[in-house]
Scaffold this motif. Structure first.
Motif, PDB file in Angstrom:
ATOM      1  N   ASP A  34       0.783  -1.313   0.070  1.00  0.00           N
ATOM      2  CA  ASP A  34       0.134  -0.054   0.004  1.00  0.00           C
ATOM      3  C   ASP A  34       0.784   1.242  -0.105  1.00  0.00           C
ATOM      4  N   GLU A  35       2.121   1.330   0.316  1.00  0.00           N
ATOM      5  CA  GLU A  35       2.991   2.259   0.210  1.00  0.00           C
ATOM      6  C   GLU A  35       2.989   3.162  -0.986  1.00  0.00           C
ATOM      7  N   ILE A  36       2.841   2.412  -2.099  1.00  0.00           N
ATOM      8  CA  ILE A  36       3.086   3.003  -3.431  1.00  0.00           C
ATOM      9  C   ILE A  36       2.101   4.126  -3.502  1.00  0.00           C
ATOM     10  N   ASN A  57      18.086   1.312 -11.327  1.00  0.00           N
ATOM     11  CA  ASN A  57      16.747   1.821 -11.967  1.00  0.00           C
ATOM     12  C   ASN A  57      16.794   2.577 -13.513  1.00  0.00           C
ATOM     13  N   GLU A  58      17.944   2.882 -13.937  1.00  0.00           N
ATOM     14  CA  GLU A  58      18.195   3.449 -15.130  1.00  0.00           C
ATOM     15  C   GLU A  58      16.892   4.643 -15.579  1.00  0.00           C
ATOM     16  N   ALA A  80       5.935  12.047  -9.952  1.00  0.00           N
ATOM     17  CA  ALA A  80       5.515  10.928  -9.914  1.00  0.00           C
ATOM     18  C   ALA A  80       4.040  10.464  -9.906  1.00  0.00           C
ATOM     19  N   ASP A  81       3.374  11.367  -9.069  1.00  0.00           N
ATOM     20  CA  ASP A  81       2.138  11.031  -8.686  1.00  0.00           C
ATOM     21  C   ASP A  81       1.184  10.812 -10.190  1.00  0.00           C
ATOM     22  N   GLN A  95       6.857   1.580 -11.432  1.00  0.00           N
ATOM     23  CA  GLN A  95       7.923   2.432 -11.288  1.00  0.00           C
ATOM     24  C   GLN A  95       7.367   3.075  -9.774  1.00  0.00           C
ATOM     25  N   LYS A  96       6.387   3.326  -9.371  1.00  0.00           N
ATOM     26  CA  LYS A  96       5.915   3.737  -8.001  1.00  0.00           C
ATOM     27  C   LYS A  96       6.790   2.765  -6.978  1.00  0.00           C
ATOM     28  N   ARG A  97       6.362   1.396  -7.321  1.00  0.00           N
ATOM     29  CA  ARG A  97       7.056   0.668  -6.329  1.00  0.00           C
ATOM     30  C   ARG A  97       8.411   0.628  -6.291  1.00  0.00           C
TER      31      ARG A  97
END
Ligand SMILES: Nc1ncnc2c1ncn2[C@@H]1O[C@H](COP(=O)(O)OP(=O)(O)O)[C@@H](O)[C@H]1O
Ligand SMILES: [Mg+2]
Length: 352
Positions: A115-117, A205-206, A260-261, A268-270
């Protein structure tokens, strides 16, 4: 710091559990809804005196039971401490070797949970607490400053609501503690950003990750807060609460220079949140001299296998004791390195 032993009674779907862990890698396997998250949630609850997926203590009690107990033996530089968390309808109590702990240093846990994402696109309060909790682990005094700030803020808001003309009596303290919090947050974010800009990290992550503090500081934070408070005073009096200070700030996650949101995919968020945790752990080790306990709850889903492997590999290189929960029974490499636990309907068996 590592957890040697865990004993649980009446927590979530677990009746009774008594297990010894590996001081390095623990792989908790099972199908959906068997109790994997409950096991790591029990560990987290002893460290934070609350769960990461529920605000209500009573939800942690096994259905139909009226008290729960969690015992954890924590090994720190060869010394074993026993922590006990007891929760009933009327009481929540933590004990360390039978006594009320003086502080929260007894068990330091860094967790990633799915859920943190959502933190990236949810309310600013989630992102503030993510940063604040990380700072607290490397600067125990931060919580004191934070508590003092919150106390001033509450008092000032009471005065504002009552239209009391004495609100200025809280101003200096509000500014001083507020500025200290903002300074610490900006300092911490700078450290994380340095890590994100590091060449080794870019290989993982590039992509470009960056955190931005919402408040832009020009000269002195104190002067800036004082000026903003003056400017917004009328509005604050109308609304009855304080509009200026770290409790209103935000931390923006940027992916390749964009918010990012709005632009990041779930995967990607993860990766961003997991990478943040990686940076947090490396910083923690640099400051404290040892690793915190790392919990990775279901980290793999939504990550392609390349990303998953490279993130996991790097996390495992930069960590002490790790707990990984997964529904994936096919991770042979992890199997080989870990103590493996199988969870079925709230009971646990070891594979060996
Ligand atoms: N307070 C509770 N008492 C008993 N069972 C619960 C309680 N809270 C949740 N459960 C159930 O416990 C089971 C295990 O949940 P969880 O640990 O999240 O599973 P997993 O992580 O293995 O998917 C679920 O079936 C869930 O509905
Ligand atoms: Mg789970």
């Amino acid at each position: 710091m590592y957890i040697d032993h865990l004993k649980i009674k009446n927590f979530r779907n677990i009746d009774f559990l008594d297990v010894s862990f590996d001081k390095r890698l623990n792989f908790i396997l099972g199908n959906n809804a068997q109790g994997k998250t409950s096991i790591v949630e029990a560990i987290y609850s002893v460290a934070f005196l609350k769960s990461f997926r529920s605000e209500k203590n009573l939800e942690l009690l096994k259905y139909g039971k009226d008290e729960l107990n969690i015992n954890i033996d924590i090994v720190n530089s060869g010394v074993i401490d026993r922590a006990n968390l007891y929760i009933s309808e009327y009481k929540k109590q933590i004990r360390l070797n039978g006594k009320k702990p003086e502080n929260y240093k007894y068990l330091n846990v860094v967790i990633f949970f799915p859920d943190e994402i959502n933190y990236i696109s949810s309310y600013p309060s989630f992102r503030r607490s993510l940063i604040d909790r990380s700072i607290f682990y490397v600067n125990y005094n931060y919580i004191n400053i934070y508590k003092k700030y919150v106390r001033c803020l509450k008092q000032r808001n009471i005065f504002l609501k009552k239209k009391n003309s004495e609100i200025d009596c809280w101003k200096d303290q509000l500014i001083n503690y507020g500025a200290e919090i903002i300074r610490e947050r900006i300092r911490y974010i700078d450290k994380i950003n340095k890590f994100f800009k590091n060449e080794n990290f870019k290989k993982i992550n590039e992509e470009n990750y960056e955190l931005n503090y919402s408040k832009k500081i020009s000269s002195s934070i104190e002067e800036q807060l004082a000026e903003e408070l003056n400017r917004k005073q009328e509005r604050e009096r109308q609304l009855g609460y304080t509009l200026v200070g770290p409790h209103r700030d935000d931390i923006i996650f940027l992916l390749n220079d964009r918010p990012a949101d709005a632009y990041a995919s779930q995967g990607q968020k993860r990766s961003m949140i997991i990478s943040y945790k990686m940076a947090q752990i490396i910083d923690y080790k640099a400051v404290q001299g040892h690793y915190p306990v790392l919990i990775l709850d279901d980290m793999a889903s939504e990550l392609d296998s390349k990303r998953k492997n490279i993130l996991l590999e790097n996390l495992l290189q930069n960590s002490g004791q790790v707990f990984i929960t997964s529904t994936d029974f096919k991770q042979a490499e992890l199997y080989r390195k870990s103590k493996v636990f199988h969870v079925i309907d709230g009971t646990v068996s070891t594979a060996d």
